[in-house]
Scaffold this active site. Structure first.
Site, PDB file in Angstrom:
ATOM      1  CD  GLU A 424      -2.154   1.250   3.001  1.00 40.86           C
ATOM      2  OE1 GLU A 424      -2.037   0.226   3.698  1.00 40.86           O
ATOM      3  OE2 GLU A 424      -2.749   2.264   3.378  1.00 40.86           O
ATOM      4  CG  ASP A 497      -0.340   1.817   6.611  1.00 43.51           C
ATOM      5  OD1 ASP A 497       0.806   1.379   6.350  1.00 43.51           O
ATOM      6  OD2 ASP A 497      -0.739   2.953   6.285  1.00 43.51           O
ATOM      7  CG  ASP A 499      -4.327   2.226   9.407  1.00 47.44           C
ATOM      8  OD1 ASP A 499      -4.527   1.470   8.437  1.00 47.44           O
ATOM      9  OD2 ASP A 499      -3.892   3.386   9.274  1.00 47.44           O
ATOM     10  CG  ASP A 501      -7.872   4.393   5.748  1.00 45.31           C
ATOM     11  OD1 ASP A 501      -9.091   4.164   5.892  1.00 45.31           O
ATOM     12  OD2 ASP A 501      -7.395   5.507   5.436  1.00 45.31           O
TER      13      ASP A 501
END
Ligand code: TSJ
Length: 637
Positions: A424, A497, A499, A501
């Site tokens: 990403e 990541d 998290d 998102d």
């Protein structure tokens, strides 16, 4: 009379010994999938009692010791002496191969296919098994060890209910894994409940610290199944189209409803067993659907004489459907024996659906119009997609499969040694390129959120640059053109990541792979990287924590009062190349999650993806559940 060592008994012992020697021949596999099949096998016997009309509820427990208990409220397995074998019918059920239901009289025995191999197989593969029968005011019990009878069936007391209770502990000598997954059992039991209208099924997890329950009871049967499949979709009309009928020995039940999406979600079952490869029953359904709607469209002048027929695919765009048949002697074909072969199933489903769908359309012309309009749009989009695809195909042939510019490929030419990280963001992609082992690790950075394939038609999907980059990098092609022998990497590792998102982006990528290259997941090539959440430093020593629990135990270890720092990583970009390598990419020390899928319940997985990616739901919580269910931690170190 003592004939304990008669010819029958010797034969029985040899039979069960054969099951223990070659368990794969009887349950397919000794992996966790085979472990779960033991439960399904026992439950199937109770479901047969429900289908015969004598059982309303089934209760399944995962016990604290990982044994399983299944209780039904049926008539109880007959306890009388079986004339041929000279022992109780209960003992015959648990010791004679393929004995299930072949005694007594009447009844409609429908277990078949992968299951239905008999309770004796479960018995042979269990360290111990105990059966309790409650019948005519009396309670009876018998125990077995690795298939061997401890003592004859014994009357042990009185009771005011009837039913059968079976508890078994899978044999650790046989199974690679003996810990049951609640989510997997839950999914399959829900499916059985949908397919058996009126039957209540309850599942309990009684293991310490993870106590939970699930209950399934659907008076609407497969009609409610279709509602469930469409639960996070926008449906095109409120009605569930339902067809039911019996032709000869074949019982047919079909339910369907369109949503505004583009995926086909049709699932077929034979005697409650999923047939992912379809077969004659599914062909009968598709034929009836295509012909009935085209006849209707012509009659209603939605199609002009010079216009082409709507294709089956066009009519099934956005269709959720359940095709469930019951047939006394199913014949399964194909390499995996999952494709129904009985030709009478095709004619039965075709006849029932043609007749009742025609009637439904006469009664509901507004629904008919909506479906035809959707199919006409699908037809146009499909033409556009075909052209786009031919273009990419010709292009790739001309350019000799030129790889995407952003790909930092590895140098080793043997795919078995190679892996690709789908990363990403450009900055994390940069660190990964620096950190990687160049010979075997390739990096493909993707910019931002990739296209949501659940919300787009094929022409748009194939026009998306990020998606085209993945397709060419993997080398396999997609859908009908997919060829796993062309796979350029043994591992495809999605690295995002840690998290919300990141989880969302990972899900978008997994959805794409699942829809267009499901074999990659089935064959175990797809992984999620596990970046750390925290870095703890004390006296120049460094620890990484991948969860809050791990952080806690590190803190306990080093002492909370002393001099330390804790860094919370918000994204991959916060790590330098060396840290990224140490924590997430180094094959010697990293942890990967392998993406797996429950092949016994394809509908559930499809729906998980469209729930995750649909508009109606906040995806994070479900994504975490998906991970818990389909991903397994594997330590490569
Ligand atoms: F097979 C088994 F042991 F695994 C098992 C069987 C496990 C469980 C949980 C339930 C059953 C089971 C079997 N429940 N109900 C029955 N019913 C019969 O075996 C039965 C009862 C009566 C008659 C009859 O004709 O009178 C026939 C059958 C097959």
């Amino acid at each position: 009379m003592s004939n304990e060592y008669g010819a029958d008994q010797i034969q029985i012992l040899e039979g069960l010994e054969a099951v223990r020697k070659r368990p794969g021949m009887y349950i397919g596999t000794t992996s966790i999938r085979g472990l779960h099949h033991l439960v399904y096998e026992i439950v199937d016997n109770a479901v047969d009692e429900a289908l015969a009309g004598y059982c309303d509820s089934i209760d399944v427990s995962i016990n604290p010791d990982n044994s399983i208990t299944v209780i039904d409220d049926g008539r109880g397995i007959p306890v009388g002496i079986n004339k041929k074998k000279g022992v109780s019918s209960v003992e015959v059920v648990f010791t004679v191969l393929h004995a299930g239901g072949k005694f007594g009289g009447g009844g409609y025995k429908v277990s078949g296919g992968l299951h239905g191999v008999g309770a004796s197989v479960v018995n042979a593969l269990s360290e111990w098994l105990e059966v309790t029968v409650e019948q005519d005011g009396k309670m009876y019990r018998q125990r077995y060890n690795r298939g061997k009878v401890e003592a004859p069936l014994k009357e042990i007391g009185t009771t005011d209910r009837t039913g059968t209770t079976v508890t078994f502990l899978p044999d650790k000598e046989i199974f690679e894994e003996t810990v049951f997954e609640f989510a997997t059992l839950k999914g399959r039991l829900r499916e059985i409940a949908f397919l058996t209208k009126g039957l209540k099924i309850v599942l309990h997890d009684k293991r310490e610290g993870q106590e939970q329950d699930a209950e399934f009871h659907y008076e609407g049967g497969i009609r409610e199944y279709v509602q469930y499949l469409n639960r996070s979709q926008v449906t095109l009309y409120p009605e569930i189209i339902y067809c039911e009928g019996t032709k000869g020995d074949v019982m047919v039940e079909v339910a369907m409803q369109h949503n505004d999406g583009y995926n086909e979600g049709c699932y077929s079952f034979v005697n409650n067993i999923t047939t992912p490869e379809g077969g004659t029953h599914f062909t009968g359904f598709k034929n009836a659907l295509t012909k009935t709607f085209n006849d209707y469209a012509r009659n209603m002048k939605y199609l002009k004489e010079n216009e082409e027929n709507l294709s089956g695919e066009d009519l099934r765009e956005g269709l959720s459907a359940i095709i469930s048949i019951k047939i006394p002697e199913p014949q399964f074909e194909g390499q995996t024996k999952q494709k129904l072969g009985n030709s009478e199933a095709r004619t039965a489903v075709d006849a029932v659906v043609s007749e009742q769908l025609t009637y439904f359309l006469e009664q509901n012309p507004n629904v008919g119009k909506i479906i035809i309009e959707k199919a006409v749009l699908a037809q146009r989009a499909r033409d556009a997609a075909r052209k786009a695809r031919e273009l990419t195909r010709r292009k790739s042939a001309l350019e000799g499969m030129s790889l995407p510019g952003k790909l930092a490929d590895c140098s080793d030419k043997d795919p078995k040694n190679c892996e690709i990280f789908i990363v990403e963001g450009d900055s994390a992609g940069g660190s990964a390129k620096t950190a990687r082992h160049r010979a075997t690790q390739a990096i493909l950075p993707l910019r931002g959120k990739i296209l949501n394939v659940e919300k787009a038609r094929l022409d748009r999907i194939l026009g998306n640059e990020e998606i085209r980059a993945m397709i060419t990098a993997f080398g396999t092609g997609i859908s009908d053109d997919f060829d796993i022998s062309k796979l350029r990497y043994d591992k495809i590792i999605v690295m995002t990541d840690a998290d919300v998102d990141g989880a969302h982006i990972a899900t978008l990528m997994l959805t794409f792979i699942y829809r267009f290259m499901p074999e990659l997941i089935k064959e175990g090539h797809v992984y999620l990287a596990q970046p750390p959440l925290y870095k703890v430093e004390k006296n120049k020593k460094v620890w990484y924590a991948y969860s809050d629990e791990q952080l806690n135990s590190i803190m306990t270890e080093i002492g909370r009062d002393s001099n330390y720092t804790v860094q919370r990583y918000k994204g991959l970009g916060e790590m330098d190349a060396e840290q990224l390598w140490d924590t997430t990419m180094d094959p010697q020390t990293r942890t990967l999650k392998k993406i797996a899928m429950d092949e016994d319940n394809p509908a559930e997985l499809d729906v998980t993806f469209n729930v995750l990616m649909g508009d109606n739901v906040e995806p994070r919580r479900e994504f975490i559940e998906l991970n818990a269910k389909y991903a397994k931690n594997i330590d490569i170190a």
